[in-house]
Design a protein around this motif. Sequence first.
Motif, short mmCIF file in Angstrom:
data_model
loop_
_atom_site.label_atom_id
_atom_site.label_comp_id
_atom_site.label_asym_id
_atom_site.label_seq_id
_atom_site.Cartn_x
_atom_site.Cartn_y
_atom_site.Cartn_z
N CYS A 247 -5.72 8.45 27.30
CA CYS A 247 -5.38 7.66 26.35
C CYS A 247 -6.46 6.71 25.62
CB CYS A 247 -4.15 6.24 26.80
SG CYS A 247 -3.95 5.15 25.71
N ASN A 248 -6.51 7.02 24.33
CA ASN A 248 -8.10 5.97 23.82
C ASN A 248 -7.63 4.69 23.48
OD1 ASN A 248 -6.48 6.55 21.59
ND2 ASN A 248 -8.24 7.43 20.59
N THR A 249 -8.65 3.90 23.07
CA THR A 249 -8.44 2.69 22.76
C THR A 249 -7.49 2.33 21.61
OG1 THR A 249 -10.38 2.35 21.87
CG2 THR A 249 -10.49 1.97 24.04
N SER A 250 -7.61 3.16 20.70
CA SER A 250 -6.90 2.85 19.44
C SER A 250 -5.45 3.17 19.47
CB SER A 250 -7.36 4.03 18.49
OG SER A 250 -8.72 3.88 18.13
N ALA A 251 -5.14 3.97 20.59
CA ALA A 251 -3.77 4.20 20.91
C ALA A 251 -3.15 2.93 21.22
CB ALA A 251 -3.48 5.33 21.82
N VAL A 252 -3.93 2.20 22.21
CA VAL A 252 -3.33 0.88 22.62
C VAL A 252 -3.23 -0.11 21.71
CG1 VAL A 252 -3.83 -0.92 24.68
CG2 VAL A 252 -4.49 1.45 24.94
N LYS A 253 -4.29 -0.26 20.98
CA LYS A 253 -4.15 -1.10 19.92
C LYS A 253 -3.14 -0.97 18.85
CE LYS A 253 -7.14 -2.85 16.18
NZ LYS A 253 -8.53 -3.04 15.57
N LEU A 254 -2.94 0.37 18.48
CA LEU A 254 -1.80 0.69 17.34
C LEU A 254 -0.23 0.71 17.82
CD1 LEU A 254 -3.52 4.13 15.80
CD2 LEU A 254 -3.29 1.65 14.62
N LEU A 255 -0.26 0.62 19.11
CA LEU A 255 1.04 0.54 19.60
C LEU A 255 1.24 -0.95 20.15
CD1 LEU A 255 1.59 3.65 22.08
CD2 LEU A 255 2.77 3.32 19.73
N GLY A 256 0.37 -1.68 19.94
CA GLY A 256 0.50 -3.14 20.06
C GLY A 256 0.45 -3.50 21.58
N ALA A 257 0.02 -2.64 22.54
CA ALA A 257 0.22 -2.74 24.01
C ALA A 257 -0.97 -3.39 24.37
CB ALA A 257 0.24 -1.49 24.79
N LYS A 258 -0.74 -4.00 25.88
CA LYS A 258 -1.75 -4.75 26.26
C LYS A 258 -3.00 -3.89 26.92
CE LYS A 258 0.89 -8.88 27.60
NZ LYS A 258 1.34 -9.81 28.62
N LYS A 259 -2.37 -2.69 27.44
CA LYS A 259 -3.34 -1.89 28.17
C LYS A 259 -2.54 -0.50 28.45
CE LYS A 259 -3.05 -3.43 32.78
NZ LYS A 259 -3.86 -3.87 34.19
N ALA A 260 -3.16 0.43 28.73
CA ALA A 260 -2.69 1.93 29.19
C ALA A 260 -3.07 2.01 30.67
CB ALA A 260 -2.98 2.89 28.42
N VAL A 261 -2.11 2.42 31.55
CA VAL A 261 -2.63 2.93 32.70
C VAL A 261 -2.08 4.25 33.04
CG1 VAL A 261 -1.85 2.24 35.09
CG2 VAL A 261 -1.96 0.35 33.39
N THR A 262 -3.02 5.05 33.53
CA THR A 262 -2.66 6.44 33.88
C THR A 262 -1.64 6.56 34.98
OG1 THR A 262 -4.61 6.62 35.21
CG2 THR A 262 -4.83 7.41 33.08
N ASP A 263 -0.91 7.52 35.15
CA ASP A 263 0.27 7.81 35.86
C ASP A 263 1.40 6.86 35.64
OD1 ASP A 263 -1.39 9.69 36.93
OD2 ASP A 263 -2.29 8.44 38.60
N GLN A 264 1.31 6.03 34.60
CA GLN A 264 2.52 5.30 34.45
C GLN A 264 3.04 5.90 33.03
OE1 GLN A 264 2.03 1.12 33.02
NE2 GLN A 264 2.29 0.85 35.24
N SER A 265 4.30 5.52 32.84
CA SER A 265 5.17 6.07 31.68
C SER A 265 4.70 5.67 30.40
CB SER A 265 6.71 5.77 31.92
OG SER A 265 7.30 6.47 30.60
N VAL A 266 4.65 6.46 29.41
CA VAL A 266 4.16 5.96 28.09
C VAL A 266 5.13 5.33 27.26
CG1 VAL A 266 5.27 7.93 26.68
CG2 VAL A 266 3.06 7.03 25.97
#
Length: 550
Positions: A247-266
């Motif tokens: 997951c890149n930083t733009s995806a986190v920003k565009l989805l309005g999420a705080k952060k993305a954690v690998t091995d966690q559900s999208v």
Amino acid sequence: MTKRIFRSIFSVSAVILVISIGLIMGLLYGHFGDQLEKELKQEAVYLAIAVENDGVESLNRLSKTGERVTLIDEDGTVLYDNKADAGTMENHQDREEVQAAQKSGEGYASRTSATLGEKTVYYALRLENGQILRVSSTQYTIVRILGGLIQPILVMIFLMLILSLAAAFHSSRKIVEPLNKLNLDDPKMNDTYDEITPLLTRINKQQKTIREQLSEAKRQQEEFAIITNNMSEGLLVIDKQTEILSCNTSAVKLLGAKKAVTDQSVLTMNRSEPFRKAVEGVLKGKHMADFIELEDGVRQLIANPVLEDGKVTGAVLLLVDVTEKMQRESLRREFTANVSHELRTPLTSISGFAEIMQDGYVKPEDVKRVAGKIYDEAQRLITLVGDVMEISRLDEGITEYKKERVDLLDVVEDCKERLQEAADRKEIQVEVIGQSFVFETTKTILEEVVYNLMDNAIKYNKEQGKVTVRIFQKDGEFGFSVKDTGIGIPLIHQDRIFERFYRVDKSRSKEIGGTGLGLSIVKHGVSCLGAKISVDSIQDEGSTFTVTWG
């Protein structure tokens, strides 16, 4: 490995111990058997001498506890036996050792008793008178010997096993110790068994290959991370369980999420229904495309499945911020509707007046007045079309003009001169404050910005009002401001005055004759010049528009 070596050494030691005991027992048994035969022969020789010299009487002095001595006549009759009554003994003519002695002068034989576990060794010697002197002795079998020595043998075996265990443990540790101390990070530097040198050489080659592969994989991963993290689009890679792989930083920003954690559900990044349906659909092998509305805008989601041998193993999700695009589309539709409306009004007037004239309903003395109305509406139409073309040109970023050295004071003075007649009609005083300031810019666009701001300041001013244009330079910034003493702009409208066709007071704007595009052209022009514009206005007191560079 130590345990296996220990078991091997101990097993070999135990087997060798058992075999050694067996061999030793066999060798000793054979040695003692040969020694017994020699002793019997020697004793028989001595007894033969005595018998030949003194006769049978010499045998009567023999002890009954020693070896058994038997004197046998030529026909096999027992003449003497020191351990049995000779008269009761059977004929010995058929005995193996007797027959051998009769033929060759001496004979050996041995017979084993299965019940007593004993072996009797016989030696027969033929005397000069033809009689046979036989001496025999008993020898225990190995089984009988072992039976008698079972306890000391078990003790010895136990002690030997203990020693074998200790030796095996020590040897296994000594053997494995160099292997445990191997430096696999640098196999060439190890000083160990020659037998494992080929293995260490192969490990060294494999480690070199692995390091090269890891270095290449790390380089590719870093390149991929640099590329994806600098993308304005959001990129997500998930597996078939919806867990995030990349997951890149733009995806986190565009989805309005705080952060993305690998091995966690999208789905933890965004729980909206369109996003959930897109994820579910793409993991079923479908191409999905949808829009996601968030508080700060609209995102377009494009999802494609990842297939391996015809089976879905994951998916790639691409997010694009289409907020500006949607806003532009909305503005385009609104602009088209506004232009259509604005064009319809003067065209309707022109058409109406022309129809009246065509039908002859206009009196000769009114023709000039009606023609004037048609002219005014045509001029209004020309102005509107010109403004529309200008704002479209600015929208597309088309600048046909080159930058040049321009004096800001000259531009302001020129615009003042062009608008002086309109100002005089309303008895408005126009004042220019500031000194000459030369800088590099696009003169045509700058003139358009200044002219529109000063034109609005005159149009929306009060009778006998005042317009002040101030040129300033301070703290690395420079620019100009246009201040009027007009009707002012209510606070609730100040955020929208730069929108196309937006009017604060539609009835007053229609009366004045504006197209509603002036401030929109100003905003686009300021943007093209690389400047900023701000407004400060109080209703019924006036407005100040400030354009700043720096």
